[in-house]
Design an enzyme around this catalytic site. Structure first.
Site, PDB file in Angstrom:
ATOM      1  N   SER A 216     -21.350  37.766  26.807  1.00 18.20           N
ATOM      2  CA  SER A 216     -21.021  38.425  28.068  1.00 18.20           C
ATOM      3  C   SER A 216     -21.264  37.487  29.230  1.00 18.20           C
ATOM      4  CB  SER A 216     -21.884  39.682  28.260  1.00 18.20           C
ATOM      5  OG  SER A 216     -21.740  40.217  29.564  1.00 18.20           O
ATOM      6  N   TYR A 229     -29.877  44.188  28.880  1.00 21.27           N
ATOM      7  CA  TYR A 229     -28.580  43.843  28.291  1.00 21.27           C
ATOM      8  C   TYR A 229     -28.257  42.370  28.523  1.00 21.27           C
ATOM      9  CZ  TYR A 229     -23.496  44.045  27.504  1.00 21.27           C
ATOM     10  OH  TYR A 229     -22.207  43.820  27.049  1.00 21.27           O
TER      11      TYR A 229
END
Length: 321
Positions: A216, A229
């Site tokens: 990501s 995250y």
């Protein structure tokens, strides 16, 4: 007037011109819109004001993610490949399953419990003329991963690619409110899950096989509201590079795709509905990606014809730096 005075006056003239354009609103340019550079037009913010319960079902989204890439033409880049795709029921995972199948791969679809979404992905794979078997379960469970991979190898006869994509994400606006329960769930899903699957799959993979992890942009740039995250995604990037070196003698390539904002069930199941409206607006292109815009990067990194000299790399697909 000296030369210096003339230069200063010239600079003030330029300043006055810029100030006038700024005050008129728009700096002399037309209003900017989201960038559209694909084969078809993609949705731009405002996105639907909607919030989903975890884990998030694609079938419940008001605006359906675009995953089928009708203008993408397959050319046998994955002929004969058997691929496991975790989180393959929806979002990026569904698009990856669809394009892998279009390139000739059979799919073992791993997912948690979103059965309706998984069946829809299975139909998409079958429409491409390839096989698809569903494996519901929790990738944080090491025994499930081992047993399911063995079932895949028994059913399909081999295993050539693993796409680690299953993820858990939820925002926290105040660091002190990030609970141990949330932290543990995020790490177990995003790190343990990738580790468990890779460790279960690697013994069954041979020269020319590939592992593609979903990282990501948050693992590159961080995100103030996605601390846990972002930390796991940075860990996935490091895991990718480390495992690539370890598996290189076996001829197994390991890479990662690092997407920016993508319209999938993950984000409406993360933020309140009023915040989902602006999802993707901060990207340089001014909009979120659709899953079909991300999936070709996974094809590229999984195909031995396209990326045989690439391993240990993180490929950002984030809509511009």
């Amino acid at each position: 007037m000296t030369e210096a005075d003339r230069t200063a006056e010239k600079q003030r003239d330029i300043q006055r011109e810029v100030d006038a354009k700024t005050k008129s609103g728009g700096n002399g340019r037309a209003k900017t819109h989201a960038m559209q550079a694909g084969a078809r037009r993609y949705p731009e913010p405002p996105m639907p004001e909607q919030h989903l319960d975890k884990p998030g079902h694609e079938s419940d989204l008001q605006l359906k993610p675009m995953y089928d890439a009708p203008y993408y033409k397959g050319s046998g880049k994955l002929d004969g490949v058997v691929a496991i795709v975790t989180g393959g029921d929806s979002g990026i995972g569904r698009a990856v399953c669809t394009l892998f199948a279009r390139e000739g791969a059979d799919i073992a679809l791993f997912y948690l419990n979103e059965h309706d979404d998984a069946e829809e992905t299975k139909r998409a794979v079958y429409s491409e003329g390839r096989r698809c078997t569903l494996y519901p379960g929790d990738v944080t469970d090491r025994e499930f991963c081992k047993d399911a991979v063995l079932r895949v190898v028994k059913e399909f006869g081999r295993l050539n690619a693993l796409v680690n994509n299953a993820a858990f994400q939820i925002h926290t606006t105040k660091f002190e409110d990030l609970s141990a329960k949330q932290f543990d769930t995020t790490l177990k899903t995003n790190l343990y899950g990738y580790f468990n699957m890779a460790q279960a799959a690697a013994p069954h993979m041979s020269n020319g096989s590939a592992i593609v992890n979903c990282g990501s942009v948050t693992g590159i740039e961080g995100n103030k509201d996605l601390i846990d995250y972002s930390m796991t995604k940075g860990g996935i990037h490091a895991f990718t590079r480390s495992l690539a070196g370890h598996l290189m003698p076996r001829g197994i390539r390991v890479n990662a795709v690092a997407p920016g904002p993508v319209w999938t069930p993950l984000n409406p199941a993360d933020k309140p509905a009023e915040e989902v409206v602006n999802f993707g607006k901060s990207a340089k292109m001014g909009r979120p990606a659709q899953p079909e815009e991300i999936a070709p990067a996974f094809v590229f990194l999984a195909s031995p014809q396209l990326s045989s000299f690439i391993t240990g790399e993180i490929l950002p697909v984030i809509g511009g730096y």
